[in-house]
Design a protein around this motif. Structure first.
Motif, PDB file in Angstrom:
ATOM      1  N   LYS A  19     -10.616  10.413   3.050  1.00  0.00           N
ATOM      2  CA  LYS A  19     -10.133  10.100   1.700  1.00  0.00           C
ATOM      3  C   LYS A  19      -9.032   9.035   1.735  1.00  0.00           C
ATOM      4  O   LYS A  19      -9.037   8.098   0.934  1.00  0.00           O
ATOM      5  CB  LYS A  19      -9.621  11.378   1.034  1.00  0.00           C
ATOM      6  N   ILE A  20      -8.105   9.164   2.649  1.00  0.00           N
ATOM      7  CA  ILE A  20      -6.986   8.222   2.728  1.00  0.00           C
ATOM      8  C   ILE A  20      -7.454   6.872   3.275  1.00  0.00           C
ATOM      9  O   ILE A  20      -7.110   5.823   2.737  1.00  0.00           O
ATOM     10  CB  ILE A  20      -5.845   8.804   3.581  1.00  0.00           C
ATOM     11  N   TYR A  61      -9.419  14.691   4.484  1.00  0.00           N
ATOM     12  CA  TYR A  61      -8.253  13.890   4.102  1.00  0.00           C
ATOM     13  C   TYR A  61      -8.157  12.589   4.890  1.00  0.00           C
ATOM     14  O   TYR A  61      -7.737  11.572   4.347  1.00  0.00           O
ATOM     15  CB  TYR A  61      -6.963  14.704   4.205  1.00  0.00           C
ATOM     16  N   THR A 115     -10.327   5.432   3.205  1.00  0.00           N
ATOM     17  CA  THR A 115     -11.280   4.661   2.395  1.00  0.00           C
ATOM     18  C   THR A 115     -10.684   4.137   1.090  1.00  0.00           C
ATOM     19  O   THR A 115     -11.359   3.413   0.363  1.00  0.00           O
ATOM     20  CB  THR A 115     -12.548   5.488   2.080  1.00  0.00           C
ATOM     21  N   ASN A 116      -9.449   4.474   0.791  1.00  0.00           N
ATOM     22  CA  ASN A 116      -8.790   3.980  -0.421  1.00  0.00           C
ATOM     23  C   ASN A 116      -8.003   2.713  -0.055  1.00  0.00           C
ATOM     24  O   ASN A 116      -7.060   2.769   0.734  1.00  0.00           O
ATOM     25  CB  ASN A 116      -7.859   5.053  -1.001  1.00  0.00           C
ATOM     26  N   ARG A 117      -8.367   1.589  -0.630  1.00  0.00           N
ATOM     27  CA  ARG A 117      -7.738   0.304  -0.307  1.00  0.00           C
ATOM     28  C   ARG A 117      -6.258   0.242  -0.676  1.00  0.00           C
ATOM     29  O   ARG A 117      -5.517  -0.557  -0.149  1.00  0.00           O
ATOM     30  CB  ARG A 117      -8.464  -0.839  -1.013  1.00  0.00           C
ATOM     31  N   GLU A 118      -5.837   1.080  -1.620  1.00  0.00           N
ATOM     32  CA  GLU A 118      -4.445   1.063  -2.069  1.00  0.00           C
ATOM     33  C   GLU A 118      -3.547   1.959  -1.220  1.00  0.00           C
ATOM     34  O   GLU A 118      -2.345   2.013  -1.431  1.00  0.00           O
ATOM     35  CB  GLU A 118      -4.366   1.497  -3.535  1.00  0.00           C
ATOM     36  N   TRP A 119      -4.147   2.670  -0.266  1.00  0.00           N
ATOM     37  CA  TRP A 119      -3.398   3.617   0.559  1.00  0.00           C
ATOM     38  C   TRP A 119      -3.426   3.216   2.019  1.00  0.00           C
ATOM     39  O   TRP A 119      -4.352   2.561   2.486  1.00  0.00           O
ATOM     40  CB  TRP A 119      -4.000   5.008   0.451  1.00  0.00           C
ATOM     41  N   THR A 120      -2.411   3.662   2.737  1.00  0.00           N
ATOM     42  CA  THR A 120      -2.400   3.560   4.183  1.00  0.00           C
ATOM     43  C   THR A 120      -2.050   4.944   4.734  1.00  0.00           C
ATOM     44  O   THR A 120      -1.315   5.696   4.103  1.00  0.00           O
ATOM     45  CB  THR A 120      -1.427   2.472   4.678  1.00  0.00           C
ATOM     46  N   GLU A 136      -5.038  19.203  -5.203  1.00  0.00           N
ATOM     47  CA  GLU A 136      -6.366  18.822  -5.673  1.00  0.00           C
ATOM     48  C   GLU A 136      -7.097  19.915  -6.444  1.00  0.00           C
ATOM     49  O   GLU A 136      -7.680  19.635  -7.489  1.00  0.00           O
ATOM     50  CB  GLU A 136      -7.206  18.322  -4.501  1.00  0.00           C
ATOM     51  N   GLN A 174       0.841  -1.186   0.000  1.00  0.00           N
ATOM     52  CA  GLN A 174       0.000   0.000   0.000  1.00  0.00           C
ATOM     53  C   GLN A 174       0.884   1.247   0.000  1.00  0.00           C
ATOM     54  O   GLN A 174       1.942   1.268   0.633  1.00  0.00           O
ATOM     55  CB  GLN A 174      -0.881   0.030   1.245  1.00  0.00           C
TER      56      GLN A 174
END
Length: 151
Positions: free
Chosen positions: A56-57, A53, A59-64, A132, A26
């Motif tokens: 946003k962070i 933020y 809820t994104n499966r590719e991020w930690t 953004e 991630q």
């Protein structure tokens, strides 16, 4: 006398090892928020930025989550006066952050020289700053012109 060709032995991969390698790491994502005054409207914006933020962070499966860095009631004209900003840059240099999200170029810095020098330094470390409002990703060298224009 001729040498015989070397004997090659093929060792099949273990399925569990192959599947572990297929799992992508991630990305460690941080956000930088800043408001320049202590008035009530700005403080509401500050809290809204942090909440936005975080959501946003997370809820994104590719991020930690690598952190929310926020300077409250501090001018953006000099990075030296923003302790949370400097802490974030320090963690970037330690390779603990992969991407920095921020609302806009003016939230990141109000000084063109700081904006360009920090985005260049982070790009050299492979770290993207995503602005953004302007829809600019600093990882691309061609983004520097747009960053300078907005800064």
């Amino acid at each position: 006398m001729r040498e015989s060709p070397p004997k090659v032995i093929t060792i099949p991969a273990k399925p569990e090892v192959a599947s572990r390698q297929a799992v992508q790491r991630q990305l460690r994502v941080a956000a930088y928020c800043r408001v320049s005054t202590d008035d009530e409207e700005q403080l509401t914006s500050y809290e809204a930025q942090k909440a936005y933020y975080t959501d946003k962070i997370m809820t994104n499966r590719e991020w930690t989550m690598a952190g929310i860095f926020a300077d409250e009631g501090i001018t953006g004209t000099s990075a030296r006066k923003r302790p949370e900003f400097l802490k974030m840059i320090r963690l970037c240099k330690q390779k603990k952050i992969d991407i920095v999200l921020t609302k806009s170029i003016s939230r990141f810095a109000r000084n063109t020289l700081d904006t360009i020098s920090y985005t260049r330094e982070l790009r050299s470390l492979g770290i993207a700053v995503i602005f953004e409002e302007q829809n600019i990703n600093s990882i691309y060298p061609e983004s520097e012109f747009l960053i300078a224009l907005h800064a």
